[in-house]
Design an enzyme around this catalytic site. Sequence first.
Site, mmCIF file in Angstrom:
data_model
loop_
_atom_site.group_PDB
_atom_site.id
_atom_site.type_symbol
_atom_site.label_atom_id
_atom_site.label_comp_id
_atom_site.label_asym_id
_atom_site.label_seq_id
_atom_site.Cartn_x
_atom_site.Cartn_y
_atom_site.Cartn_z
ATOM 1 N N CYS A 1 0.399 0.757 -5.466
ATOM 2 C CA CYS A 1 0.834 2.082 -5.878
ATOM 3 C C CYS A 1 -0.336 3.037 -5.699
ATOM 4 O O CYS A 1 -1.395 2.639 -5.211
ATOM 5 C CB CYS A 1 1.336 2.078 -7.314
ATOM 6 S SG CYS A 1 0.035 1.837 -8.494
ATOM 7 N N ARG B 1 -3.056 -3.286 -6.897
ATOM 8 C CA ARG B 1 -2.402 -3.882 -8.056
ATOM 9 C C ARG B 1 -1.738 -5.226 -7.709
ATOM 10 O O ARG B 1 -0.504 -5.365 -7.689
ATOM 11 C CB ARG B 1 -1.411 -2.898 -8.674
ATOM 12 C CG ARG B 1 -2.115 -1.632 -9.110
ATOM 13 C CD ARG B 1 -1.240 -0.695 -9.859
ATOM 14 N NE ARG B 1 -1.097 -1.021 -11.262
ATOM 15 C CZ ARG B 1 -0.488 -0.239 -12.144
ATOM 16 N NH1 ARG B 1 0.026 0.893 -11.771
ATOM 17 N NH2 ARG B 1 -0.400 -0.594 -13.398
ATOM 18 N N ARG C 1 8.033 10.055 -16.629
ATOM 19 C CA ARG C 1 7.940 8.595 -16.778
ATOM 20 C C ARG C 1 7.181 8.217 -18.038
ATOM 21 O O ARG C 1 7.360 7.110 -18.561
ATOM 22 C CB ARG C 1 7.196 7.974 -15.572
ATOM 23 C CG ARG C 1 7.998 7.970 -14.302
ATOM 24 C CD ARG C 1 7.254 7.194 -13.237
ATOM 25 N NE ARG C 1 7.001 5.838 -13.678
ATOM 26 C CZ ARG C 1 6.102 5.017 -13.129
ATOM 27 N NH1 ARG C 1 5.374 5.432 -12.123
ATOM 28 N NH2 ARG C 1 5.937 3.797 -13.587
#
Length: 418
Positions: A116, A121, A398
């Site tokens: 991302c 990650r 979010r």
Amino acid sequence: MQTVVIQGPSTIKGQINISGSKNASLPIMISTLLAEGNCFINNIPNLRDTRFLVSILKDLGCRVDFQKNTFVVKSSAIKKKSADYEYVRQMRASIVILGPAISKYKKFKIALPGGCSIGTRAIDLHLDALTKMGIKISIKNGYVIAERKKNNLNSINHKFPKISVGATQNILMAATLADGISKLKNCAIEPEVVDLINFLNKCGANIKVKNRTITIKGVDELNLEDYKVIPDRIEAGSYILATMATKGRLRLNNFNPNDLTFPLKIYQDMGLKIKKISQSSYEFNCKRLKPLKKISTREFPGYPTDLQAQLIASQLKSAQKSKVIENIFENRFIHIPELRRFGANLSIIGKTVTINKTLNLFGAEVMATDIRASFSLIIAAMMSKGTTVINRIYHLDRGYEDFDLKLKKCGVNISRKK
Ligand code: UD1
């Protein structure tokens, strides 16, 4: 696409009720997969990520719902044994479904989450530990396929080579129903991990935490119980930094300072004043913001990476060669070019950002890039003269429940445009 428009300069003055923790809610909602029965989980923030997780769980066949700030579980049984690409690619935290799902069912597949904007990650820490528990892992067509032959997972004695919040949550959930006693060393002990453990223990799990070691005594079954998720320390820290940056005065309700002990100490050194009003209500103000010398992000109880961008923004007008070092993620400085659009004087060398004082910041058109980086743009906009337009605000939605309404109530000139 929606945008947010802020007229600066603007000061925060008023009260904000801190929402439930996003990062505690997500694994707790996922962990219901492990247990029988039904339950109400309260204080779940109404965010894009929590609503999205409800749709993932529904897609798997769980009978779950989201009513105001309550996650309702009527049955956690899965019908479909696959978490699809379309879902997982939008929310990396979904990888944490794998541990509980494979401990309940003999086969489960989940799309590889991919990288991302803040880094690659990887999920190697998750997969290595699950393999040690007797699970056969293969990767095919972009999916992780997990299979097991035995009735239960093996217990595990494991030292994580690196501290990871998600891997700790995934493996401790898998171990709750495993045979025997598991010992996990070098674990993440963020308050959100501890909240997950408290919920699982309430449902009948046997999990103990000592320093960075988590001991899990496998049990035969878990039964869902009602629960209330902890307040969001990162949301709280973001509003405190906005207060410091704008010399405001803010009362936070539903706030637990014990989850933010180290950052609050740093902020007090920078000039923040804190007054306790009640057990869960505190007032903050900062008349003169002092320059930060140097800080490095670290795992809890250190300075959180999730408050790095907001700290940099708060220092734009006070810093004196102030240094912020990012140790957790390899690429978590994507807000720096955006902050420069306000006129900020920032330089990056490797993992270190140096902030130099800029007296005059001016509103600009900017782009939100990840959840926390986006809040740094709000802080910069409040410190700047003129109009700021923030694009791609779905990142803010979010992670920050009703952020525009909360700020507006505190006198900030902010509006959402369709
Ligand atoms: C969680 C939080 C996120 C926070 C982060 C660090 C949620 C939903 N998200 O993310 O807000 O910023 O913790 O506090 O709770 N890593 C590996 N291999 C792995 C797993 C991780 O190399 O298998 C690396 C990551 O790339 C990163 C570091 O470990 O550099 C820490 O990541 P991790 O703690 O796992 O973060 P998340 O759980 O994804």
